[in-house]
Design an enzyme around this catalytic site. Structure first.
Site, PDB file in Angstrom:
ATOM      1  N   LYS A 174       6.717  -1.216   1.709  1.00 52.55           N
ATOM      2  CA  LYS A 174       7.066   0.094   2.253  1.00 52.55           C
ATOM      3  C   LYS A 174       8.224  -0.059   3.231  1.00 52.55           C
ATOM      4  O   LYS A 174       9.239   0.592   3.117  1.00 52.55           O
ATOM      5  CB  LYS A 174       5.878   0.737   2.975  1.00 52.55           C
ATOM      6  N   ASP A 203      -4.291  -1.564   9.403  1.00 50.10           N
ATOM      7  CA  ASP A 203      -3.386  -1.557   8.262  1.00 50.10           C
ATOM      8  C   ASP A 203      -2.114  -0.841   8.728  1.00 50.10           C
ATOM      9  O   ASP A 203      -2.136   0.354   9.025  1.00 50.10           O
ATOM     10  CB  ASP A 203      -4.069  -0.788   7.130  1.00 50.10           C
ATOM     11  N   TRP A 248      -6.336   5.543   2.349  1.00 49.64           N
ATOM     12  CA  TRP A 248      -6.289   4.083   2.469  1.00 49.64           C
ATOM     13  C   TRP A 248      -7.386   3.516   3.348  1.00 49.64           C
ATOM     14  O   TRP A 248      -7.965   2.479   3.031  1.00 49.64           O
ATOM     15  CB  TRP A 248      -4.900   3.614   2.925  1.00 49.64           C
TER      16      TRP A 248
HETATM   17  C1  LIG Z   1       0.639   1.112  -0.009  1.00 46.81           C
HETATM   18  C2  LIG Z   1      -0.514   0.975   0.910  1.00 46.81           C
HETATM   19  C3  LIG Z   1      -1.606   0.167   0.583  1.00 46.81           C
HETATM   20  C4  LIG Z   1      -1.740  -0.536  -0.732  1.00 46.81           C
HETATM   21  O1  LIG Z   1      -0.988  -1.691  -0.756  1.00 46.81           O
HETATM   22  P1  LIG Z   1      -1.028  -2.753  -1.960  1.00 46.81           P
HETATM   23  O2  LIG Z   1      -0.108  -3.814  -1.517  1.00 46.81           O
HETATM   24  O3  LIG Z   1      -0.600  -2.029  -3.197  1.00 46.81           O
HETATM   25  O4  LIG Z   1      -2.446  -3.237  -2.078  1.00 46.81           O
HETATM   26  C5  LIG Z   1      -2.621   0.062   1.524  1.00 46.81           C
HETATM   27  N1  LIG Z   1      -2.557   0.693   2.700  1.00 46.81           N
HETATM   28  C6  LIG Z   1      -1.530   1.485   3.043  1.00 46.81           C
HETATM   29  C7  LIG Z   1      -1.524   2.178   4.371  1.00 46.81           C
HETATM   30  C8  LIG Z   1      -0.471   1.650   2.152  1.00 46.81           C
HETATM   31  O5  LIG Z   1       0.563   2.443   2.494  1.00 46.81           O
END
Ligand SMILES: *Cc1c(COP(=O)(O)O)cnc(C)c1O
Length: 363
Positions: free
Chosen positions: A197, A173, A104
């Site tokens: 999540k 993130d 990511w």
């Molecule tokens: C799931 C995830 C993403 C992607 O998220 P989207 O909403 O599908 O763009 C990005 N970063 C992390 C750490 C994730 O777990």
């Protein structure tokens, strides 16, 4: 009604049953409103109350300082990969530092390159993304406006135990760990997480941004990409994802009222994760974890068995006993148990017991 299984999906992921029940109860008619959350105006008083309490719950849970704005935006985490550099370094003579510790953050860095100068100050790819960098393995750049990191790498199961210590504001993130533990928001310029999540359903992304950074948004940006304009409109330049925001409100109510805050949540999460890691470590090599021990994620536990055939057999037999979605990400294979806030301890114990028994039979 069919029985719910224990769902180890990485995302969209398990939600608290009490939250789903509450949403079900209120789906036809929000109390006192006469219509569903799906049917009312985002400019109405009832929705205003919902988005305001979602925000105040988040502020309370994370002790968000006064000088930060909380936004609820669409487009998922991936949209933030571009919006952050677009707003923060766009049109300026500044760069951004990126710590690449998994799939990511790698993706975030490559999206950022479309918007400005990016310095990869550490890259864990050669080591197979099994850890975070240690102090001294990375230094920030003089012209960098921020240092970017993914707090928890969802796919590799690699997580910071302590925040990186840098002389720049962090941008992070937190998609797969938000609300799983307390965090010092004051270290961040931007802290964000897609909801699906640990915070609710897909459709909304929570962005916590330091107020003075709003002034960085170039005036040339289209409104829907400008933090400054989105913040000035309280995330409602257009119709927001009302239902998803409502669900975030219910999930954060649950964290505050049923769990009792993030210290408590963190202790529960640590204990759950320790059960699975012990099963891996005590299996005499039958199970192999992906991450180095010091950086093991409390949220996502990727592991593998001696052969891909056994991985497959494990997944099939687990499904039969009510343990679902244990496949690893398609890019890394193996297995992955995502054990977010809403995964009950009983689900983790059931998986742990299944692991022990499967190893005994097939090891
Ligand atoms: C799931 C995830 C993403 C992607 O998220 P989207 O909403 O599908 O763009 C990005 N970063 C992390 C750490 C994730 O777990």
């Amino acid at each position: 009604m069919e029985e719910r299984l224990y769902n180890f999906s990485a995302g969209p992921a398990v939600m608290p049953v009490s939250v789903l029940k509450k949403a079900q109860e209120e789906l036809l008619c929000l109390p006192g409103v006469g219509a569903s959350i799906l049917e009312i105006s985002h400019r109405s008083k009832p929705f205003d109350d919902i988005i305001n309490s979602a925000e105040s719950n988040i502020r309370q849970l994370l002790s968000v300082p006064e000088n930060y704005k909380v936004l609820f935006l669409q487009g998922g985490a991936l949209t933030q990969f571009a919006m952050i550099p677009m707003n923060i370094i766009g049109g300026r003579n500044e760069s951004a530092d990126y710590i690449v510790s998994g799939t990511w953050s790698k993706k975030a860095a490559s999206e950022a390159k479309t918007q400005g100068k990016v310095n990869i100050i550490w890259d864990g790819k050669e080591g197979g993304f099994r850890r975070k960098p240690k102090a001294g393995e990375y230094t920030t750049s003089a012209d960098a406006a921020y240092c970017y990191t993914a707090l928890n790498e969802t796919i590799e199961g690699v997580q910071w135990k302590e925040l990186p210590n840098v002389d720049k504001p962090l941008v992070a993130d937190a998609s797969s760990e938000i609300f799983s533990r307390p965090i010092d928001v004051s270290k961040f310029g931007v802290l964000y997480a897609c909801a699906q999540k640990n915070a609710g359903p897909a459709g909304v992304t929570v962005i916590i941004i330091r107020e003075d950074w709003l002034e960085r948004s170039p005036d040339t940006l289209p409104s829907m990409f400008s933090y400054k304009k989105l913040a000035a409109a309280n995330s409602m330049l257009n119709t927001p994802p009302c239902f998803s925001i409502y669900m975030v409100k219910l999930v954060t109510d649950w964290l505050l009222n049923d769990i009792g805050g993030l210290e408590k949540m963190a202790a529960i999460n640590e204990e759950k994760a320790a059960l699975l890691y012990a099963a891996i470590d005590e299996s005499n090599g039958f199970y192999t974890g992906h991450a180095d021990k010091e950086y093991r994620s409390v949220m996502n536990v990727p592991f593998r068995l001696p052969t891909p055939e056994l991985d497959k057999q494990f997944q099939d037999e687990a499904k039969e006993v009510g343990l679902m979605t244990l496949g690893g990400h398609r890019s890394v294979g193996g297995l992955r148990a995502s054990i977010y806030n809403a995964m009950p301890r009983e689900g983790v114990v059931k998986l742990r017991d299944f692991m022990l028994e499967f190893a005994k039979k097939n090891g």
